[in-house]
Design a protein around this motif. Structure first.
Motif, mmCIF file in Angstrom:
data_model
loop_
_atom_site.group_PDB
_atom_site.id
_atom_site.type_symbol
_atom_site.label_atom_id
_atom_site.label_comp_id
_atom_site.label_asym_id
_atom_site.label_seq_id
_atom_site.Cartn_x
_atom_site.Cartn_y
_atom_site.Cartn_z
ATOM 1 N N PRO A 106 51.587 54.892 20.261
ATOM 2 C CA PRO A 106 52.207 55.688 19.037
ATOM 3 C C PRO A 106 52.984 54.218 18.538
ATOM 4 C CG PRO A 106 52.434 57.127 21.017
ATOM 5 C CD PRO A 106 51.932 55.569 21.404
ATOM 6 N N ASN A 107 53.238 54.268 17.168
ATOM 7 C CA ASN A 107 53.881 53.330 16.448
ATOM 8 C C ASN A 107 53.659 52.077 16.572
ATOM 9 O OD1 ASN A 107 55.636 55.515 15.299
ATOM 10 N ND2 ASN A 107 56.718 55.603 17.148
ATOM 11 N N ARG A 108 52.372 51.848 16.689
ATOM 12 C CA ARG A 108 51.838 50.452 16.944
ATOM 13 C C ARG A 108 52.427 49.880 18.341
ATOM 14 N NH1 ARG A 108 51.626 46.459 12.433
ATOM 15 N NH2 ARG A 108 49.780 45.796 13.536
ATOM 16 N N LYS A 109 52.947 50.467 19.136
ATOM 17 C CA LYS A 109 53.563 49.904 20.507
ATOM 18 C C LYS A 109 52.533 49.260 21.355
ATOM 19 C CE LYS A 109 56.602 48.094 22.872
ATOM 20 N NZ LYS A 109 57.169 46.960 22.141
ATOM 21 N N LEU A 110 52.532 47.878 21.703
ATOM 22 C CA LEU A 110 51.438 47.194 22.591
ATOM 23 C C LEU A 110 52.054 47.528 23.958
ATOM 24 C CD1 LEU A 110 50.265 44.108 20.531
ATOM 25 C CD2 LEU A 110 49.138 46.275 20.926
ATOM 26 N N MET A 111 51.200 47.663 24.825
ATOM 27 C CA MET A 111 51.422 47.710 26.271
ATOM 28 C C MET A 111 50.396 47.022 27.070
ATOM 29 S SD MET A 111 51.174 51.547 26.568
ATOM 30 C CE MET A 111 51.935 51.785 24.807
ATOM 31 N N VAL A 112 50.457 46.182 28.114
ATOM 32 C CA VAL A 112 49.356 45.813 28.966
ATOM 33 C C VAL A 112 49.321 46.655 30.310
ATOM 34 C CG1 VAL A 112 48.807 43.884 30.519
ATOM 35 C CG2 VAL A 112 50.643 43.505 28.655
ATOM 36 N N ASP A 113 47.993 47.038 30.243
ATOM 37 C CA ASP A 113 47.379 47.928 31.385
ATOM 38 C C ASP A 113 46.784 46.886 32.339
ATOM 39 O OD1 ASP A 113 46.201 49.772 32.915
ATOM 40 O OD2 ASP A 113 44.651 50.467 31.348
ATOM 41 N N CYS A 114 47.479 46.793 33.409
ATOM 42 C CA CYS A 114 47.485 45.830 34.403
ATOM 43 C C CYS A 114 46.197 46.156 35.453
ATOM 44 C CB CYS A 114 48.505 45.538 35.339
ATOM 45 S SG CYS A 114 49.956 44.882 34.290
ATOM 46 N N THR A 115 45.053 46.232 34.883
ATOM 47 C CA THR A 115 43.843 46.483 35.430
ATOM 48 C C THR A 115 43.131 45.705 36.436
ATOM 49 O OG1 THR A 115 42.413 45.482 33.543
ATOM 50 C CG2 THR A 115 42.956 47.803 33.340
ATOM 51 N N GLY A 116 43.523 44.602 36.455
ATOM 52 C CA GLY A 116 43.066 43.350 37.120
ATOM 53 C C GLY A 116 41.552 42.909 37.010
ATOM 54 N N GLU A 117 41.149 43.492 35.773
ATOM 55 C CA GLU A 117 39.778 42.862 35.684
ATOM 56 C C GLU A 117 39.403 41.384 35.338
ATOM 57 O OE1 GLU A 117 37.971 45.387 32.215
ATOM 58 O OE2 GLU A 117 40.179 46.275 32.123
ATOM 59 N N GLY A 118 40.684 40.702 34.911
ATOM 60 C CA GLY A 118 40.360 39.330 34.824
ATOM 61 C C GLY A 118 40.357 38.728 33.602
ATOM 62 N N VAL A 119 40.117 37.514 33.464
ATOM 63 C CA VAL A 119 40.212 36.532 32.210
ATOM 64 C C VAL A 119 38.789 35.866 32.200
ATOM 65 C CG1 VAL A 119 42.825 36.210 32.587
ATOM 66 C CG2 VAL A 119 41.187 34.251 33.140
ATOM 67 N N MET A 120 38.499 35.898 31.019
ATOM 68 C CA MET A 120 37.044 35.148 30.580
ATOM 69 C C MET A 120 37.101 33.736 31.122
ATOM 70 S SD MET A 120 34.273 36.132 29.632
ATOM 71 C CE MET A 120 34.536 37.895 28.537
ATOM 72 N N PHE A 121 35.824 33.154 31.587
ATOM 73 C CA PHE A 121 35.956 31.776 32.182
ATOM 74 C C PHE A 121 34.523 31.442 31.760
ATOM 75 C CE2 PHE A 121 35.138 28.118 34.868
ATOM 76 C CZ PHE A 121 36.585 27.602 34.889
ATOM 77 N N THR A 165 46.124 43.536 43.072
ATOM 78 C CA THR A 165 47.344 43.237 42.264
ATOM 79 C C THR A 165 47.801 44.588 41.671
ATOM 80 O OG1 THR A 165 46.279 42.735 40.283
ATOM 81 C CG2 THR A 165 47.210 41.048 41.734
ATOM 82 N N PRO A 166 49.063 44.724 41.527
ATOM 83 C CA PRO A 166 49.503 46.116 41.055
ATOM 84 C C PRO A 166 49.010 46.789 39.798
ATOM 85 C CG PRO A 166 51.566 44.812 41.549
ATOM 86 C CD PRO A 166 50.164 43.891 41.785
ATOM 87 N N HIS A 167 48.340 47.982 39.908
ATOM 88 C CA HIS A 167 47.834 48.590 38.702
ATOM 89 C C HIS A 167 48.991 49.452 38.087
ATOM 90 C CE1 HIS A 167 43.877 50.757 36.920
ATOM 91 N NE2 HIS A 167 44.824 50.329 36.004
ATOM 92 N N GLU A 168 49.348 49.012 36.879
ATOM 93 C CA GLU A 168 50.554 49.640 36.385
ATOM 94 C C GLU A 168 50.625 49.219 34.574
ATOM 95 O OE1 GLU A 168 54.066 47.841 38.056
ATOM 96 O OE2 GLU A 168 53.396 46.072 37.769
ATOM 97 N N VAL A 169 51.098 50.089 33.962
ATOM 98 C CA VAL A 169 51.362 49.905 32.489
ATOM 99 C C VAL A 169 52.792 49.185 32.208
ATOM 100 C CG1 VAL A 169 51.417 50.808 30.096
ATOM 101 C CG2 VAL A 169 49.784 51.878 31.737
ATOM 102 N N LYS A 170 52.502 48.046 31.680
ATOM 103 C CA LYS A 170 53.878 47.289 31.274
ATOM 104 C C LYS A 170 54.182 47.222 29.659
ATOM 105 C CE LYS A 170 54.291 44.259 35.399
ATOM 106 N NZ LYS A 170 55.907 44.578 35.566
#
Length: 458
Positions: A92-107, A29-34
């Motif tokens: 900066p300024n506590r701004k959150l972003m998603v690093d789309c790394t494709g690592e996955g979710v915990m199952f 999947t795309p590796h980008e920062v959102k």
């Protein structure tokens, strides 16, 4: 495989768990920062919210393993919802972003030596053994640099199963959660893509440049509490509103007064809770109502938008006025505050977050309600039909226990209605139950269970 036992006053069982695994998207999947929106990354949403869906055995699915079906469908769903497979970073300024790394979710795959029927009265919040049904994987409680979803599927001896999940609330709200879960369930039933395509578009709810607060936000007023708060000696309990209960409340207001079922229930809880806590008559009390803003934009937010798109404007009055005035007074306050939600109001909240450092809502003498019943999470069908229960696992959000979620449910008589968990000090809970049953004219009282969930209370 790890094994642990859990028990309550009436229930004992053992859960055997496999090692937690990361489930990545099925393809690259795309590796980008959102960046998240300025509504998403406020302090009050930086929590993992636990949910639970309980399913009975289905003869037609006897050859299917729910763990394998759900895990494979998750991997396929993450292709479309790939930001969930990434990790949050803070800029900066506590701004959150998603690093789309494709690592996955915990199952987590698990088995419990208990049947659906043996669970009995445990099939409603608060679930006394929830920490066995959603293992607290070390280091997954933090908000950044950790999986955004934690999932455990626990097979029951009878062929049923329990699906438990904790999702990072900065990623989605109630409608967004329902949309994601529905897509996941569609994939489990054989779909190749979700019927509703996910839409990111978080820039639609960013602060203006320059930001400017244009509305009054009493939900974010800073108040000093003279009494230190404590989560000690707290108990949780679930209460049920059926059609007769709603009718009983409606008889307490003038016939000409316009209101919804939500207004009635919320006003009832606010009054009962305020009386139970024995708040001084001249002290302000707040009721914050979660209001979905999707349809209040012009044009509306795009179909498929799964980010947080709500605010919780506060109705404020004194404890004395709330409890001494006719019931219609509280109902009118709730009805009026919901009307404050406009596109401009939510934009003003986004601006306030930037100006005030993504501050937390007012917690002093505050109560928040969220109407999840309108989404009917029991209808999330992985192939085993509707869930017996689908909704929140407990009251509260993070360490703030003053939140109740309305979920659709059936009572012991098979009546459809709304169930909600509430958390109060033990003595106040008894007063709440008396006041609640007095308002509805009921004699019966549901079982009281201790609020001792280590996963939830941390």
């Amino acid at each position: 495989m790890a094994s642990s036992s859990s028990s309550s006053s009436s229930l004992k069982f053992t859960v055997r768990r496999c090692q937690p695994q990361l489930v990545p998207p099925a393809i690259l999947t795309p590796h980008e920062v959102k960046p998240l929106s300025d509504i998403d990354d406020q302090d009050g949403l930086r929590v993992h919210l636990p949910m639970i869906h309980i399913y009975k055995k289905q003869a037609s699915m006897a050859e299917k393993d729910p763990v394998q079906v759900i895990r494979q469908a998750l991997s396929q769903t993450l292709v479309f919802y790939y930001p969930f497979a990434g990790r949050l970073r803070e800029g900066p300024n506590r701004k959150l972003m998603v690093d789309c790394t494709g690592e996955g979710v915990m199952f987590i795959e698990a088995d419990a030596d208990v049947t659906f029927d043996q669970l009995g009265d445990s099939l409603q919040p608060p679930f006394p053994c929830f920490h066995e049904l959603l293992y607290d994987v070390p280091a997954t409680q933090q908000i950044t640099n950790t999986p955004l979803l934690l999932v455990q599927v626990t097979r029951l001896k009878c062929g049923g199963f329990i699906f438990a999940i904790a999702f990072n609330h900065t990623m989605c709200d109630g409608p967004g959660y329902e949309q994601f879960m529905s897509a996941w369930a569609e994939m489990a039933r054989g779909a190749t893509k979700p019927s509703i395509a996910p839409v990111w578009r978080r820039e639609l709810l960013m602060a203006r440049d320059p930001p400017r607060i244009t509305c009054k936000h009493r939900e974010f007023e800073q108040i000093q509490d003279m009494l230190p708060s404590s989560n000690q000696n707290m108990v949780q309990r679930s209460f049920f509103f059926g059609p007769l209960d709603i009718a009983a409340l409606r008889r307490l207001i003038p016939q000409h007064q316009h209101c919804t079922t939500f207004d009635l229930i919320t006003a009832c809880l606010w009054r009962c809770r305020t009386k139970a806590l024995q708040i001084e008559a001249d002290e302000d009390v707040r009721m914050m109502c979660i209001v979905n803003a999707r349809g209040r934009f012009n044009p509306p937010l795009p179909v498929g938008y799964y980010g947080n798109a709500f605010a919780y404007p506060a109705a404020v009055t004194t404890a004395g006025k709330l409890c001494r005035n006719p019931f219609g007074y509280a109902v009118e306050l709730i009805n009026k505050v919901k009307g404050e939600m406009t596109e401009e109001y939510l934009q003003s909240v986004a601006d306030l977050m930037v100006i005030k450092g993504r501050c937390l809502f007012t917690t002093v003498r505050s109560y928040i309600v969220s109407h999840l019943a309108r989404f009917n999470l029991r209808q999330v069908d992985f192939g085993w039909g509707d869930a017996v229960y689908g909704g929140v696992a407990q009251a509260g959000v993070g360490s703030f226990l003053g939140v109740s979620y309305f979920c659709s449910a059936k009572n012991g008589k098979g009546e459809e209605g709304i169930i909600f968990p509430i958390c109060l000090p033990a003595e106040a809970m008894e007063r709440f139950a008396e006041e609640f049953n007095h308002m509805l004219g009921n004699k019966s009282q549901p079982q009281c269970l201790p609020c001792n969930n280590k996963y939830f209370m941390k």
